[in-house]
Design a protein around this motif. Structure first.
Motif, PDB file in Angstrom:
ATOM      1  N   ILE A 188       6.129  -1.586  -8.911  1.00  0.00           N
ATOM      2  CA  ILE A 188       5.724  -0.832  -7.734  1.00  0.00           C
ATOM      3  C   ILE A 188       5.863   0.651  -8.032  1.00  0.00           C
ATOM      4  CG2 ILE A 188       6.349  -2.690  -6.149  1.00  0.00           C
ATOM      5  CD1 ILE A 188       8.802  -0.988  -5.367  1.00  0.00           C
ATOM      6  N   LYS A 189       5.159   1.460  -7.235  1.00  0.00           N
ATOM      7  CA  LYS A 189       5.229   2.913  -7.399  1.00  0.00           C
ATOM      8  C   LYS A 189       5.336   3.547  -6.023  1.00  0.00           C
ATOM      9  CE  LYS A 189       0.288   3.387  -7.422  1.00  0.00           C
ATOM     10  NZ  LYS A 189      -0.913   3.763  -8.064  1.00  0.00           N
ATOM     11  N   ASP A 213       4.489   2.150  -2.254  1.00  0.00           N
ATOM     12  CA  ASP A 213       4.414   0.696  -2.154  1.00  0.00           C
ATOM     13  C   ASP A 213       5.637   0.153  -1.409  1.00  0.00           C
ATOM     14  OD1 ASP A 213       2.124   0.827  -3.717  1.00  0.00           O
ATOM     15  OD2 ASP A 213       3.121   0.136  -5.552  1.00  0.00           O
ATOM     16  N   TRP A 266       8.639   4.873 -10.146  1.00  0.00           N
ATOM     17  CA  TRP A 266       8.156   3.494 -10.257  1.00  0.00           C
ATOM     18  C   TRP A 266       9.310   2.601 -10.694  1.00  0.00           C
ATOM     19  CZ3 TRP A 266       8.964   1.231 -14.922  1.00  0.00           C
ATOM     20  CH2 TRP A 266       9.097   2.085 -16.038  1.00  0.00           C
ATOM     21  N   VAL A 316       3.603  -7.626  -1.027  1.00  0.00           N
ATOM     22  CA  VAL A 316       3.632  -6.299  -1.644  1.00  0.00           C
ATOM     23  C   VAL A 316       2.475  -5.515  -1.026  1.00  0.00           C
ATOM     24  CG1 VAL A 316       3.502  -4.943  -3.762  1.00  0.00           C
ATOM     25  CG2 VAL A 316       4.558  -7.218  -3.810  1.00  0.00           C
ATOM     26  N   HIS A 317       2.829  -4.510  -0.225  1.00  0.00           N
ATOM     27  CA  HIS A 317       1.832  -3.646   0.395  1.00  0.00           C
ATOM     28  C   HIS A 317       1.657  -2.423  -0.517  1.00  0.00           C
ATOM     29  CE1 HIS A 317       1.871  -5.978   4.062  1.00  0.00           C
ATOM     30  NE2 HIS A 317       3.160  -5.772   4.240  1.00  0.00           N
ATOM     31  N   ARG A 318       0.535  -2.364  -1.184  1.00  0.00           N
ATOM     32  CA  ARG A 318       0.260  -1.261  -2.106  1.00  0.00           C
ATOM     33  C   ARG A 318      -0.205  -0.025  -1.329  1.00  0.00           C
ATOM     34  NH1 ARG A 318       2.571  -2.503  -6.957  1.00  0.00           N
ATOM     35  NH2 ARG A 318       2.077  -4.662  -7.522  1.00  0.00           N
ATOM     36  N   ASN A 319       0.404   1.122  -1.649  1.00  0.00           N
ATOM     37  CA  ASN A 319       0.051   2.420  -1.073  1.00  0.00           C
ATOM     38  C   ASN A 319       0.060   2.396   0.460  1.00  0.00           C
ATOM     39  OD1 ASN A 319      -0.523   5.142  -1.556  1.00  0.00           O
ATOM     40  ND2 ASN A 319      -2.708   4.816  -1.184  1.00  0.00           N
ATOM     41  N   LYS A 363      -3.709  -2.350   0.193  1.00  0.00           N
ATOM     42  CA  LYS A 363      -3.973  -3.704  -0.290  1.00  0.00           C
ATOM     43  C   LYS A 363      -2.653  -4.477  -0.234  1.00  0.00           C
ATOM     44  CE  LYS A 363      -5.108  -6.208  -4.484  1.00  0.00           C
ATOM     45  NZ  LYS A 363      -5.074  -6.138  -5.920  1.00  0.00           N
ATOM     46  N   THR A 364      -2.714  -5.737   0.202  1.00  0.00           N
ATOM     47  CA  THR A 364      -1.515  -6.568   0.274  1.00  0.00           C
ATOM     48  C   THR A 364      -1.638  -7.737  -0.694  1.00  0.00           C
ATOM     49  OG1 THR A 364      -1.137  -5.980   2.588  1.00  0.00           O
ATOM     50  CG2 THR A 364      -0.063  -7.974   1.786  1.00  0.00           C
ATOM     51  N   GLU A 365      -0.595  -7.918  -1.503  1.00  0.00           N
ATOM     52  CA  GLU A 365      -0.500  -9.051  -2.424  1.00  0.00           C
ATOM     53  C   GLU A 365       0.518 -10.036  -1.860  1.00  0.00           C
ATOM     54  OE1 GLU A 365      -0.959  -5.905  -6.127  1.00  0.00           O
ATOM     55  OE2 GLU A 365       0.782  -7.242  -6.084  1.00  0.00           O
TER      56      GLU A 365
END
Length: 187
Positions: free
Chosen positions: A91-92, A95, A74, A23-26, A2-4
């Protein structure tokens, strides 16, 4: 994945950017320093580094865009994005943040096992600018350097051609009229 997207406008002597912060999640499942660095290099983002976090003071870069990948743990960032203020983003591992030049950022808190990796398009060199120490003249020079930077060939996390940046409004259309006026006045 998912991208924010987070937009910004100039505030004080922080130029921010017409390009959205991503922010590209995972995007790199599980993280891992070698996996994060390899992805960045594969997509043309070099001059890589590894560190237990990032600087814990607000700073921005005028000579390059930056990518920050969380390899382990994180971290909470404070970023000069959002509606006229600062936004906190956590972030974690896995990300990736794609930070346009001019966006100020700092570490607020992090887990004890935090491990971050960074990189720059085409291996560009970075500078470290803090608003509190920036003269009016140096601010104008920083803004000019930022405006001259090209859009990177590929997103460091996705490998795509940065569609979110290619579709960004021009500086005037994006509401940067005051900023452009100050640049024109000093040219």
């Amino acid at each position: 994945m998912k991208t924010e997207l987070y937009t910004s406008k100039p505030q004080g002597k922080i130029p921010n950017s017409r390009f959205p912060l991503l922010v590209h999640r995972n995007s790199i499942p599980g993280g891992g320093a070698e996996s994060v660095r390899a992805r960045f290099r594969e997509n043309g983002w070099f001059n890589n580094w590894d560190y237990p976090g990032i600087y814990d003071y607000a700073h921005f870069h005028s000579t390059t865009h930056e990518c920050l990948g969380c390899a382990a743990g994180w971290m909470t960032f404070s970023l000069s994005v959002g509606d006229g203020g600062w936004t906190r983003i956590q972030i974690k591992a896995g990300d990736v943040i794609v930070m346009p030049a001019g966006v100020s950022h700092e570490k607020i808190e992090a887990s004890s096992d935090i491990h971050m990796c960074g990189g720059y398009p085409d291996g560009r060199d970075w500078d470290d600018i803090q608003e509190a120490f920036l003269s009016d003249e140096n601010y104008i020079h920083a803004c000019k350097r930022i405006m001259m930077l090209p859009i990177p060939a590929r997103d460091p996390a996705t490998g795509l051609t940065m569609p979110e940046w290619h579709s960004a409004l021009s500086s005037v259309e994006g509401g940067w009229n005051d900023w452009r006026t100050s640049l024109d006045a000093t040219s």
